[in-house]
Scaffold this active site. Structure first.
Site, PDB file in Angstrom:
ATOM      1  N   HIS A 179      47.465  47.826  50.284  1.00 42.91           N
ATOM      2  CA  HIS A 179      47.352  46.847  51.385  1.00 42.91           C
ATOM      3  C   HIS A 179      48.703  46.181  51.608  1.00 42.91           C
ATOM      4  CE1 HIS A 179      46.671  44.272  47.878  1.00 42.91           C
ATOM      5  NE2 HIS A 179      46.727  43.188  48.619  1.00 42.91           N
ATOM      6  N   ASP A 216      43.461  44.770  44.915  1.00 43.15           N
ATOM      7  CA  ASP A 216      42.943  43.403  45.042  1.00 43.15           C
ATOM      8  C   ASP A 216      41.523  43.361  45.601  1.00 43.15           C
ATOM      9  OD1 ASP A 216      45.412  42.766  44.103  1.00 43.15           O
ATOM     10  OD2 ASP A 216      46.031  41.567  45.832  1.00 43.15           O
ATOM     11  N   HIS A 248      39.438  41.613  51.302  1.00 41.88           N
ATOM     12  CA  HIS A 248      40.637  40.864  50.871  1.00 41.88           C
ATOM     13  C   HIS A 248      41.638  40.879  52.027  1.00 41.88           C
ATOM     14  CE1 HIS A 248      43.858  39.446  48.283  1.00 41.88           C
ATOM     15  NE2 HIS A 248      44.582  40.513  48.569  1.00 41.88           N
ATOM     16  N   HIS A 269      45.958  42.821  39.517  1.00 40.32           N
ATOM     17  CA  HIS A 269      46.451  41.602  38.851  1.00 40.32           C
ATOM     18  C   HIS A 269      45.801  41.396  37.491  1.00 40.32           C
ATOM     19  CE1 HIS A 269      48.575  39.732  42.343  1.00 40.32           C
ATOM     20  NE2 HIS A 269      47.726  40.478  43.037  1.00 40.32           N
ATOM     21  N   ASP A 283      53.218  41.218  47.611  1.00 38.69           N
ATOM     22  CA  ASP A 283      53.229  41.504  46.167  1.00 38.69           C
ATOM     23  C   ASP A 283      52.733  42.928  45.863  1.00 38.69           C
ATOM     24  OD1 ASP A 283      50.618  40.443  46.926  1.00 38.69           O
ATOM     25  OD2 ASP A 283      50.136  40.437  44.791  1.00 38.69           O
ATOM     26  N   HIS A 284      52.478  43.701  46.917  1.00 37.39           N
ATOM     27  CA  HIS A 284      52.095  45.116  46.737  1.00 37.39           C
ATOM     28  C   HIS A 284      53.076  46.076  47.427  1.00 37.39           C
ATOM     29  CE1 HIS A 284      48.205  44.173  44.803  1.00 37.39           C
ATOM     30  NE2 HIS A 284      48.482  43.014  45.395  1.00 37.39           N
ATOM     31  N   HIS A 290      49.992  43.146  51.613  1.00 39.10           N
ATOM     32  CA  HIS A 290      50.548  41.929  51.000  1.00 39.10           C
ATOM     33  C   HIS A 290      51.871  42.214  50.291  1.00 39.10           C
ATOM     34  CE1 HIS A 290      46.511  39.548  50.893  1.00 39.10           C
ATOM     35  NE2 HIS A 290      47.146  39.435  52.039  1.00 39.10           N
TER      36      HIS A 290
HETATM   37 FE    FE Z   1      47.920  41.009  45.144  1.00 40.26          FE
HETATM   38 ZN    ZN Z   2      46.623  41.055  47.990  1.00 38.01          ZN
END
Ligand code: FE
Ligand code: ZN
Length: 255
Positions: A56, A133, A114, A171, A60-61, A58
């Site tokens: 996805h 996530d 999410h 995570h 942090d990915h 985001h």
């Molecule tokens: Fe994440």
């Molecule tokens: Zn995420």
């Protein structure tokens, strides 16, 4: 030959994961939270990165995608939803697509909630799920872009996988998830057993994943929103599972 998987920490609490096919030497990174730890893990093993499988949009990915693409000229696979504007994408994957990583096959499940674009990758032959996530051990992702019924439907898709499949998630949130889950189900034996295991793992500075889907189905309250005992505990007897799930998610947000 059996696929090899390496798991390591990225950023603060993200997991980086590599899956390697010894037969073809192909290696995929599941998401790319940041390039540094992924390059380090690859160099430790002597592996070349051939693919990045993005779940996805985001940051942090995907934060490490550009640097990794430049260094390895690897293929970047990302969700079909073009509205999310993930950069450097070579292949768009939608529900039911099978993505090859050398000789390994990754089946794509659309698991929105999410985010609207979230996909999960299932390596059926390796009995391995990368749920990022959507599903965490003893928890699930926050419902940021989707709706509670949408997220519940996505969790049901993952719950349909066999008990002996390994769950990898995005995570290291397991300890906090257990703390919340125990407020709902203080007497769940599987949850209490998992709590003990996670305390030991964290004390030894070890990751709490992978875990088995069979264990998650017993211990993860978010996968059991259609269990009448959960509705009863929330004083929601007879209410549909998606609403019970929504109540669980709201309580977790406030915890
Ligand atoms: Fe994440
Ligand atoms: Zn995420």
């Amino acid at each position: 030959m059996v696929a090899e998987i390496r798991l390591f920490t990225c950023l603060t609490d993200n997991f980086g994961a590599l899956i390697h096919d010894p037969a073809t030497k192909a290696t995929a990174s599941i998401d790319a939270p940041e390039a540094g730890p992924i390059v380090k893990a690859l160099e430790q093993e002597g592996w070349q990165l051939t693919d990045i499988l993005i779940t996805h949009h985001h940051h942090d990915h995907v934060g490490g995608v550009a640097a990794l693409k430049q260094k390895y000229n690897c293929r970047v696979v990302a969700p079909h939803d073009k509205s999310t504007k993930i950069a450097n994408v070579d292949l768009r994957a939608a529900h039911g697509d099978v993505v090859k990583v050398g000789g390994l096959l990754a089946r794509v499940l659309e698991t929105p909630g999410h985010t609207l674009d979230h996909i999960s990758y299932v390596f059926d032959n390796e009995k391995t799920l990368f749920a990022a996530d959507t599903l965490f051990s003893i928890g699930c992702g926050r419902v940021i872009e989707g709706t509670h019924p949408m997220m519940w439907d996505s969790l049901l898709k993952l719950r349909a996988l066999p008990d002996d499949f390994k769950l990898y998630c995005g995570h290291e949130y397991t300890a906090a998830n257990i703390k919340f889950a125990l407020t709902v189900e203080p007497d769940n034996a599987a949850l209490k057993a998992r709590a003990g295991e996670v305390t030991r793992l964290r004390a030894a500075n070890k990751p709490t994943v992978p875990t088995l889907m069979g264990e998650e189905k017993k211990a993860n309250v978010f996968l059991r929103a259609d269990d009448p005992s959960i509705a009863a505990k929330l004083h929601m007897k007879g209410v549909n599972a998606a609403e019970v799930f929504g109540e669980l998610r709201e309580r977790k947000n406030k915890s």
